[in-house]
Design a protein around this motif. Structure first.
Motif, PDB file in Angstrom:
ATOM      1  N   HIS A   1      13.339 -78.852  -6.699  1.00 21.08           N
ATOM      2  CA  HIS A   1      13.816 -79.501  -5.478  1.00 21.08           C
ATOM      3  C   HIS A   1      13.594 -81.014  -5.550  1.00 21.08           C
ATOM      4  CE1 HIS A   1      15.058 -79.461  -1.297  1.00 21.08           C
ATOM      5  NE2 HIS A   1      14.034 -80.233  -0.992  1.00 21.08           N
TER       6      HIS A   1
ATOM      7  N   ARG B   1      16.115 -82.655  -7.980  1.00 17.18           N
ATOM      8  CA  ARG B   1      17.449 -82.756  -7.384  1.00 17.18           C
ATOM      9  C   ARG B   1      17.534 -83.939  -6.428  1.00 17.18           C
ATOM     10  NH1 ARG B   1      19.203 -77.103  -4.929  1.00 17.18           N
ATOM     11  NH2 ARG B   1      21.002 -78.413  -4.404  1.00 17.18           N
ATOM     12  N   ARG B   2      16.524 -84.111  -5.569  1.00 12.66           N
ATOM     13  CA  ARG B   2      16.540 -85.218  -4.615  1.00 12.66           C
ATOM     14  C   ARG B   2      16.500 -86.564  -5.330  1.00 12.66           C
ATOM     15  NH1 ARG B   2      18.642 -83.517   0.042  1.00 12.66           N
ATOM     16  NH2 ARG B   2      17.827 -81.459   0.543  1.00 12.66           N
TER      17      ARG B   2
ATOM     18  N   TYR C   1      19.956 -87.314  -6.952  1.00 16.67           N
ATOM     19  CA  TYR C   1      20.959 -87.725  -5.960  1.00 16.67           C
ATOM     20  C   TYR C   1      20.710 -89.158  -5.489  1.00 16.67           C
ATOM     21  CZ  TYR C   1      23.321 -83.222  -5.351  1.00 16.67           C
ATOM     22  OH  TYR C   1      24.082 -82.093  -5.551  1.00 16.67           O
ATOM     23  N   ALA C   2      19.444 -89.514  -5.252  1.00 12.82           N
ATOM     24  CA  ALA C   2      19.131 -90.869  -4.796  1.00 12.82           C
ATOM     25  C   ALA C   2      19.483 -91.906  -5.860  1.00 12.82           C
ATOM     26  CB  ALA C   2      17.650 -90.966  -4.428  1.00 12.82           C
TER      27      ALA C   2
ATOM     28  N   TRP D   1       9.605 -87.387   1.432  1.00 13.95           N
ATOM     29  CA  TRP D   1       9.297 -87.698   0.032  1.00 13.95           C
ATOM     30  C   TRP D   1       7.822 -87.470  -0.271  1.00 13.95           C
ATOM     31  CZ3 TRP D   1      12.651 -87.991  -3.703  1.00 13.95           C
ATOM     32  CH2 TRP D   1      13.974 -88.314  -3.429  1.00 13.95           C
TER      33      TRP D   1
ATOM     34  N   MET E   1       7.378 -83.753  -0.806  1.00 11.94           N
ATOM     35  CA  MET E   1       7.912 -83.289  -2.086  1.00 11.94           C
ATOM     36  C   MET E   1       7.100 -83.806  -3.267  1.00 11.94           C
ATOM     37  SD  MET E   1      12.073 -83.310  -1.573  1.00 11.94           S
ATOM     38  CE  MET E   1      12.180 -84.902  -0.754  1.00 11.94           C
TER      39      MET E   1
ATOM     40  N   GLU F   1      12.963 -74.586   2.741  1.00 14.66           N
ATOM     41  CA  GLU F   1      13.555 -75.781   2.132  1.00 14.66           C
ATOM     42  C   GLU F   1      12.922 -77.029   2.735  1.00 14.66           C
ATOM     43  OE1 GLU F   1      18.030 -77.344   0.906  1.00 14.66           O
ATOM     44  OE2 GLU F   1      17.757 -76.149   2.714  1.00 14.66           O
TER      45      GLU F   1
ATOM     46  N   ASN G   1      13.753 -80.877   3.165  1.00 12.82           N
ATOM     47  CA  ASN G   1      14.782 -81.904   3.072  1.00 12.82           C
ATOM     48  C   ASN G   1      14.172 -83.276   3.338  1.00 12.82           C
ATOM     49  OD1 ASN G   1      16.961 -80.036   2.616  1.00 12.82           O
ATOM     50  ND2 ASN G   1      16.767 -79.450   4.767  1.00 12.82           N
ATOM     51  N   THR G   2      14.984 -84.317   3.230  1.00  9.34           N
ATOM     52  CA  THR G   2      14.470 -85.668   3.400  1.00  9.34           C
ATOM     53  C   THR G   2      14.125 -85.985   4.845  1.00  9.34           C
ATOM     54  OG1 THR G   2      16.772 -86.410   3.489  1.00  9.34           O
ATOM     55  CG2 THR G   2      15.633 -86.596   1.380  1.00  9.34           C
TER      56      THR G   2
END
Length: 289
Positions: A64, A67-68, A71-72, A119, A122, A144, A146-147
């Motif tokens: 996870h 992936r973040r 994408y960033a 963040w 994570m 999950e 998420n941001t």
């Protein structure tokens, strides 16, 4: 018929200018095309890496986070590349920085707070995907992170979206932070006159027969108290489970087996009793017809 020269002229037509740099129609049309190609390539790369990491049984939290990060990074690269292709320097948008800073300062405090908190969750992993949490009066599993928010599924199947900052600022009970070992207990009261040592042995037998109960640490039976109506016993034992349902099921299995053992040995499970004493004599009055 529109010839090639006319098409070139339309594409090179100056649409507007930013900080002395002209923007043509072709440049404006190139922005969504480059963005779509970049997002498609990023999605393919992320999917490829996710599949590889999953096949290697990598930690879902690491997957996870990767992936973040991808994408960033990809969004930043796409934005810089598009601006470079259309000959627009990043400094051309410097005039927007003050307005953006003011907008973030007054209108996006919670968004930024939750974004940074996401963040942190994570990266430091105080809460991970699959952890069993107790948030205020709700218990459930993290599905999950998420941001901005964390998706949380309660034991009754209802989904909750919890702001990330709330998970860092408030006290959260994480049942599976270090390991999945959980201690629980079962209480029972037997009637006065029951053989206490035999009762303790039967309770221990009922616990040790359960496959889910760990032998190390060993179960422990305690003769807790002489109650109002019963001799009170309590047994403490450990199981390995990642959900509350496993804990409740283990306690239920112990109670079922304990009921069988006590019944087989003719030991009565106590229930509230009251002795009523009547002083004086009772007289029955004969009613006249």
């Amino acid at each position: 018929m529109v010839n090639i020269e006319q098409i070139k002229g339309m594409i090179s037509y100056e649409f507007f200018s930013i900080a002395g740099h002209s923007m043509t129609v072709g440049g404006v049309l190139l922005i969504p095309a480059m963005a779509l190609i970049g997002f498609w390539a990023t999605k393919y790369l992320v999917r490829f890496l996710t599949t590889k990491l999953t096949k290697r049984n990598a930690d879902p939290n690491i997957i996870h986070l990767v992936r973040r990060l991808l994408y960033a990074i990809a969004i930043s690269i796409i934005a810089i590349t598009v601006l470079d292709i259309i000959n627009v320097p990043i400094t051309a948008f410097a005039f927007l920085s003050g307005a953006i800073a003011i907008g973030f300062g007054f209108g996006a405090q919670n968004i930024i707070n939750n974004f940074i908190s996401g963040w942190i969750l994570m990266w430091e992993k105080p809460i991970r995907i699959g952890d069993f949490l107790e948030v205020e009066n709700a218990k459930g599993v993290v599905e999950e992170i998420n941001t901005r928010s964390t998706r949380f599924r309660r034991t009754d199947g209802v989904h909750m979206l919890i702001p990330n900052s709330k998970l860092l600022e408030n006290t959260i009970v994480n049942w599976t932070l270090v390991d999945k070992l959980m201690r629980t207990s079962v209480k029972i009261g037997v009637a006065y006159g029951s053989p206490a040592k035999q009762v303790a042995k039967l309770i221990l037998q009922a616990v040790e027969e359960q496959d889910s109960v760990l032998s190390n640490p060993p179960p422990q039976v305690i003769f807790e108290d002489f109650g109002d109506n019963a001799l009170i016993f309590e047994v403490n034992f450990w199981i390995q489970s990642n959900v509350e349902g496993g804990l409740r099921m283990a306690k239920s299995n112990v109670r079922f087996r304990l009921d069988e053992l006590l019944a087989a040995n003719k030991i009565v499970i106590a229930y509230p009793q009251r002795d009523v004493h009547i002083d004086g004599s009772l007289k029955l009055l004969k009613s006249e017809a």
